[in-house]
Design an enzyme around this catalytic site. Sequence first.
Site, PDB file in Angstrom:
ATOM      1  CG  PHE A   8       0.685  -4.039 -10.792  1.00 44.32           C
ATOM      2  CD1 PHE A   8      -0.636  -4.407 -10.612  1.00 44.32           C
ATOM      3  CD2 PHE A   8       1.591  -5.015 -11.177  1.00 44.32           C
ATOM      4  CE1 PHE A   8      -1.055  -5.707 -10.795  1.00 44.32           C
ATOM      5  CE2 PHE A   8       1.186  -6.329 -11.374  1.00 44.32           C
ATOM      6  CZ  PHE A   8      -0.137  -6.678 -11.177  1.00 44.32           C
ATOM      7  CB  THR A  93      -0.926   6.044  -8.667  1.00 39.04           C
ATOM      8  OG1 THR A  93      -1.839   7.137  -8.542  1.00 39.04           O
ATOM      9  CG2 THR A  93      -0.886   5.575 -10.113  1.00 39.04           C
ATOM     10  CD  GLU A 146     -18.220   2.444  -0.815  1.00 37.44           C
ATOM     11  OE1 GLU A 146     -19.306   2.880  -1.208  1.00 37.44           O
ATOM     12  OE2 GLU A 146     -17.780   2.651   0.342  1.00 37.44           O
ATOM     13  N   GLY A 151     -12.035   1.672   3.102  1.00 39.68           N
ATOM     14  CA  GLY A 151     -11.639   0.393   2.484  1.00 39.68           C
ATOM     15  C   GLY A 151     -12.846  -0.456   2.125  1.00 39.68           C
ATOM     16  CD  GLU A 207      -2.301   6.351   2.752  1.00 42.70           C
ATOM     17  OE1 GLU A 207      -2.085   6.628   1.565  1.00 42.70           O
ATOM     18  OE2 GLU A 207      -3.182   5.546   3.096  1.00 42.70           O
ATOM     19  CE  LYS A 222      -9.095   6.789   4.416  1.00 43.16           C
ATOM     20  NZ  LYS A 222      -8.337   6.003   5.391  1.00 43.16           N
TER      21      LYS A 222
HETATM   22  N1  HSE Z   1      -3.447   4.466   5.499  1.00 39.52           N
HETATM   23  C1  HSE Z   1      -4.853   4.263   5.433  1.00 39.52           C
HETATM   24  C2  HSE Z   1      -5.330   3.742   6.778  1.00 39.52           C
HETATM   25  C3  HSE Z   1      -5.147   3.286   4.339  1.00 39.52           C
HETATM   26  O1  HSE Z   1      -4.489   3.453   7.635  1.00 39.52           O
HETATM   27  O2  HSE Z   1      -6.520   3.681   7.015  1.00 39.52           O
HETATM   28  C4  HSE Z   1      -6.577   3.219   3.887  1.00 39.52           C
HETATM   29  O3  HSE Z   1      -7.058   4.430   3.380  1.00 39.52           O
END
Ligand code: HSE
Length: 336
Positions: A8, A93, A146, A151, A207, A222
């Site tokens: 959360f 999380t 997704e 994002g 992050e 990613k």
């Molecule tokens: N820390 C990542 C970014 C967040 O800056 O893109 C999204 O995955």
Amino acid sequence: MKIILVGFGVIGRGVAKVIDEKRKSLKEKYGFEPKIVAICDSSGAAIDENGLDLKKAIEIKEKTGKIVNYNGKKMSSVEVIENLDADVVVEATPTNIKTGEPAKTHILKAFENGKHVVTANKGPLALYFKELVESSEKHGVMFRYEASVGGAMPIINLAKETLAGNEIKSIKGILNGTTNYILTKMEKEKLDFNTVLKEAQELGIAETDPSQDIYGYDTAAKIVILANSIMGMNKTIDDVKIEGITRITPEALELANKSGYTIKLIGEVKKNKLVVEPRLVQLDSPLNVKGTLNVAMFNTDLAKEVVIVGRGAGATETASAILSDLINIHLKAKEK
Ligand code: HSE
């Protein structure tokens, strides 16, 4: 649909907020009536089988830092996943790129208990993709992620659904908003690295451990997710050649600009080769997007080049992808 929301923080609260705000239109457009029956964080859980009051949950978390103060259930996330009646677990999380935990356990427990999973969590996907997908198949439940890449940018579903039938030969782009923000600011305002990193943290896009962004691990995670989910590979983060942006200076950017280029942290996957590195990008290239934006260029056999740009981070933006996965599960479950 009964949902257990695990985590959360910025993302989890974004999901709760969006569901709360869109309740009416979700019902009207899709017949979708999501009910969050539990919210878990490291303090415990808030549980209401009739659906939690999401405004109250967000307020309590923001005021006290602990969801357990909602109605005082000292249950762990795993206990909630195992024991509470629900259709879907939303795993939100913080990402751990070294172990994938606690998200990996949450996801596997959800599958074992017949619950679908939607996640934004890159750690478990970059480390244990095959194991997770196989477990979801074994237990006959859906697994959607997704939000883990780009994002709000609908990259995985675009490739798997809209570009269906195409062979995706390569994907390259900017998949980390924090480093793109840092490079853009260094280029435009000649600010030094640490000052801009602090700003990116304040924006809430970095992050929890920002070294994951700046050393390229977030982009690498990613790239692995794209390689496995879109290009049918079986890679982990150890298969990626990774270099971050810590050596890039405002002077290097200025020099690049003089010759018609900029420098971007590019992730690329093609024919079993996974790379993350700062690269020169032409100023007029579609890959030259600014600020926190992400961009991905697919090279395909039929459609040729397809470029997608969007917001790669942020609470509402990530919630957009999570919500689309939830609606998709709702629609697929209805078809059955
Ligand atoms: N820390 C990542 C970014 C967040 O800056 O893109 C999204 O995955």
